[in-house]
Scaffold this motif. Structure first.
Motif, mmCIF file in Angstrom:
data_model
loop_
_atom_site.group_PDB
_atom_site.id
_atom_site.type_symbol
_atom_site.label_atom_id
_atom_site.label_comp_id
_atom_site.label_asym_id
_atom_site.label_seq_id
_atom_site.Cartn_x
_atom_site.Cartn_y
_atom_site.Cartn_z
ATOM 1 N N VAL A 205 0.852 -1.193 0.000
ATOM 2 C CA VAL A 205 0.000 0.000 0.000
ATOM 3 C C VAL A 205 0.883 1.237 0.000
ATOM 4 O O VAL A 205 1.756 1.399 0.858
ATOM 5 C CB VAL A 205 -0.932 0.016 1.215
ATOM 6 N N ALA B 148 -3.689 4.109 9.132
ATOM 7 C CA ALA B 148 -3.561 2.950 8.240
ATOM 8 C C ALA B 148 -2.995 1.748 8.992
ATOM 9 O O ALA B 148 -1.950 1.838 9.637
ATOM 10 C CB ALA B 148 -2.660 3.295 7.058
ATOM 11 N N ALA B 149 -3.691 0.622 8.889
ATOM 12 C CA ALA B 149 -3.243 -0.601 9.560
ATOM 13 C C ALA B 149 -2.275 -1.342 8.654
ATOM 14 O O ALA B 149 -2.635 -2.293 7.960
ATOM 15 C CB ALA B 149 -4.450 -1.472 9.896
ATOM 16 N N LEU B 150 -1.007 -0.904 8.655
ATOM 17 C CA LEU B 150 0.023 -1.474 7.793
ATOM 18 C C LEU B 150 1.211 -1.935 8.624
ATOM 19 O O LEU B 150 1.437 -1.449 9.737
ATOM 20 C CB LEU B 150 0.486 -0.428 6.767
ATOM 21 N N THR B 151 1.998 -2.831 8.058
ATOM 22 C CA THR B 151 3.235 -3.270 8.689
ATOM 23 C C THR B 151 4.414 -2.858 7.820
ATOM 24 O O THR B 151 4.273 -2.676 6.610
ATOM 25 C CB THR B 151 3.248 -4.799 8.880
ATOM 26 N N THR C 215 -2.797 0.910 16.550
ATOM 27 C CA THR C 215 -2.444 0.144 15.355
ATOM 28 C C THR C 215 -1.977 1.064 14.233
ATOM 29 O O THR C 215 -1.669 0.587 13.134
ATOM 30 C CB THR C 215 -3.664 -0.669 14.860
ATOM 31 N N SER D 225 2.928 -2.831 4.080
ATOM 32 C CA SER D 225 2.314 -4.072 3.617
ATOM 33 C C SER D 225 1.100 -4.407 4.460
ATOM 34 O O SER D 225 0.931 -3.913 5.581
ATOM 35 C CB SER D 225 3.321 -5.222 3.672
ATOM 36 N N THR D 226 0.240 -5.271 3.933
ATOM 37 C CA THR D 226 -0.948 -5.709 4.664
ATOM 38 C C THR D 226 -1.362 -7.077 4.160
ATOM 39 O O THR D 226 -1.058 -7.451 3.021
ATOM 40 C CB THR D 226 -2.112 -4.715 4.486
ATOM 41 N N ASP D 227 -2.052 -7.839 5.029
ATOM 42 C CA ASP D 227 -2.638 -9.116 4.614
ATOM 43 C C ASP D 227 -4.158 -9.020 4.601
ATOM 44 O O ASP D 227 -4.860 -10.030 4.563
ATOM 45 C CB ASP D 227 -2.183 -10.250 5.525
ATOM 46 N N LYS D 228 -4.671 -7.801 4.610
ATOM 47 C CA LYS D 228 -6.112 -7.574 4.589
ATOM 48 C C LYS D 228 -6.707 -8.091 3.284
ATOM 49 O O LYS D 228 -6.107 -7.987 2.220
ATOM 50 C CB LYS D 228 -6.389 -6.074 4.737
ATOM 51 N N SER E 4 -6.812 0.928 3.611
ATOM 52 C CA SER E 4 -6.032 0.608 4.809
ATOM 53 C C SER E 4 -6.361 1.479 6.005
ATOM 54 O O SER E 4 -6.040 1.121 7.122
ATOM 55 C CB SER E 4 -4.536 0.751 4.510
#
Length: 553
Positions: A75, A92-95, A111, A127-130, A532
């Motif tokens: 993202v 944004a819920a990202l890693t 988060t 990145s995300t696994d959503k 995100s």
């Protein structure tokens, strides 16, 4: 995939495709006065000095296998800061979030995170696994039999490549007093470049085939979920939710494919005319009545002329009947002319979106070139700046100088191939939007033709009034008119059966619910502003899917 290809792909994925802006969410204090920022979803309320960005422009890059299965989701966010805030709240819920265009840092908050923006915009990536809102799957058949993509390499025969799109993003809306599932509308466009030496007799379902002589590009368009949202039967109106490509192939190999999914075009639709279902129903009834009058008038015209030819003693009465039918024809052609004007307006709105697609694709191309120039500069290469016009010549010259088998030469060869692939996609997109623009201009010609038909019907009516006074001298002309009226009646009957009646049958009796569903679809597009982020993350989001190439060893 080679490491060099992965690196070049990452450069392309870091490009930001900006389409438009949105807003931020605020909550008013209980004592009134100035609005204070609401704590964005996913963040703590500890840092009250941080406020959300005015707009989040988001691009979601989906890296997938050759069958469409997702391998990684990246993202890229552009947090716009027009107020020059010192600290920005990012929900944004990202890693693995990193700043990709500056040195501003961030600290975790729930988060999400708080950016030390220092008054500027933030360009970040994570990145995300959503789960994605639109699922893209790719299937292959060879000579009518299903085959795995990794088994296709080097094969020959008749191949079919099918892209299926499933919309998983929906809301519930009140339709006619009941809760119904309304899918967020996405326009999904897939671009595939085919080597002209391998693929011949290329055809596309729900797409268009373009060729530059050595390669063929297929541009396909689908609207997954819209059929279900509007609850229209496919036999009445089939809204595409897949793209299929078929061709004869020798030594199968396939380049990377790109798919873009956006909901923004639907958010801009004007639903003001859909709020009055009674008015929509009345308009449809008027269309049906006008068609009946036109058919009735043409039938009476033909019958009257036949009677005129067979019974000259009743000539005067037949002409009177002809004149009455011509008056009805005039009324019908006036309705037809008004409808053609409406068709032109609709196509012109669709054509207006061509510039957005072209400019977005051009911006990605320029970003790819900029990233390539930056990479070359960092490596110490002394090459002219790459542009869309010169990159091929510059890189070919550098490869010739370094040697194609050298490590540097190989890297430059891969870089050029990547730019060639996107260039072909870009040129194919421009041909596609040019086709839309051409259809819009054709609608103008249709409107002019309908207006000319209306004017001709009025002239016919005036001429028939004169015919009443000159019946004996016009017997031969009446015979010719009789033959032409027969063709007109047959043509209008076919148009009524295959055109107008099909529309009426598809929509009649359910117009109020259809209007409600269309409004709900547009509202769902307006409300879907981020993938995100939280509810405060106003702006726009687009998805770019890239499938892995299928190459010869």
């Amino acid at each position: 995939m080679k490491k060099t290809s992965i690196k070049l792909t990452a450069l392309g994925l870091s490009a930001v495709l900006a389409l438009s802006a949105g807003g931020a969410a605020y909550a008013r204090s209980s004592t009134g006065g100035e609005a204070v920022p609401a704590a964005p979803a996913g963040l703590t309320a500890a840092d009250t000095a941080a406020r959300p960005a005015a707009c989040r422009d988001e691009t979601v890059y989906v890296l997938a296998g050759s069958d469409g299965r997702v391998e990684q989701v990246i993202v890229s966010d552009w947090l716009k800061n027009p107020e020059g805030l010192a600290r920005l709240a990012d929900a944004a819920a990202l890693t693995g979030v990193e700043n990709v265009k500056g040195y501003e840092t961030c600290t975790p908050s729930g988060t999400g995170r708080i950016w030390d923006a220092q008054g500027g915009d933030i360009y970040c990536q994570g990145s995300t696994d959503k789960a994605l809102p639109v699922e893209v799957s790719v299937s292959y058949t060879l000579d009518g039999r299903s085959i795995a993509p990794d088994q296709l390499t080097g094969k020959s025969g008749h191949v079919t490549i099918r892209f299926d799109y499933v919309n998983h993003q929906y809301v519930e809306a009140d339709i006619g007093g009941e809760r119904e599932k309304i899918f967020v509308p996405f326009a999904v466009m897939t671009a595939v470049t085919l080597d002209g030496d391998r693929f011949t007799n290329v055809e596309a379902v729900n797409g268009r085939v373009c060729s530059d002589g050595s390669r063929q590009a297929v541009i396909g368009l689908a609207l997954p979920g819209l059929q279900e949202s509007l609850r229209l039967e496919k036999e009445d109106l089939d809204i595409p939710d897949y793209v299929e490509i078929s061709a004869d192939v020798t030594d199968f190999a396939l380049e990377t494919t790109f798919t873009v999914a956006v909901s923004e075009p639907f958010a801009g639709l004007d639903t003001s005319k859909l709020t009055d279902a009674d008015g929509l129903s009345d308009s449809l009834a008027e269309l049906e009545d006008a068609m009946d009058q036109l058919l009735d008038g043409s039938g009476r015209l033909y019958g009257g002329l036949g009677e005129l030819l067979e019974k000259s003693s009743q000539l005067a009465g037949g002409v009177e009947q002809l004149a009455d039918g011509a008056g009805t024809l005039t009324d019908g052609t006036a309705e037809l002319s008004a409808g053609a004007a409406g068709l032109q307006t609709g196509l012109e709105k669709l054509s207006a979106g061509s510039e957005v697609l072209n400019s977005g694709a051009e911006e990605v191309f320029q970003s790819l070139l900029a990233s390539a120039n930056q990479q070359l500069s960092a490596s110490g290469a002394k090459l002219p700046e790459l542009t869309a016009e010169n990159y091929g010549k510059v890189l070919d010259g550098a490869v010739a100088l370094l040697g194609g088998d050298s490590p540097s030469g190989q890297k430059l060869t891969v870089l050029k191939a990547s730019l060639d692939s996107y260039s072909a996609f870009y040129q194919g997109l421009r041909q596609y939007t040019a086709g839309v623009d051409e259809a819009a201009s054709g609608a103008g010609a249709l409107r002019q033709g309908a207006a000319a038909l209306d004017q001709g019907a009025q002239q016919l009516d005036g001429g028939l009034q004169a015919l009443r006074q000159n019946i004996p001298a016009l017997t031969d002309g009446v015979k010719q008119l009789h033959d032409g009226a027969g063709e007109l009646a047959g043509g209008l009957d076919e148009f009524n059966e295959k055109g107008v009646q099909k529309i009426i049958e598809a929509l009649d009796g359910d117009l109020e619910l259809l209007a409600d569903r269309l409004e709900a679809v547009v509202q769902a597009a307006k409300d879907y502003r981020s993938f995100s982020g939280g509810e405060e993350a106003g702006g726009q989001v687009k998805f770019i899917y890239r499938t892995a190439a299928i190459k010869m060893e």
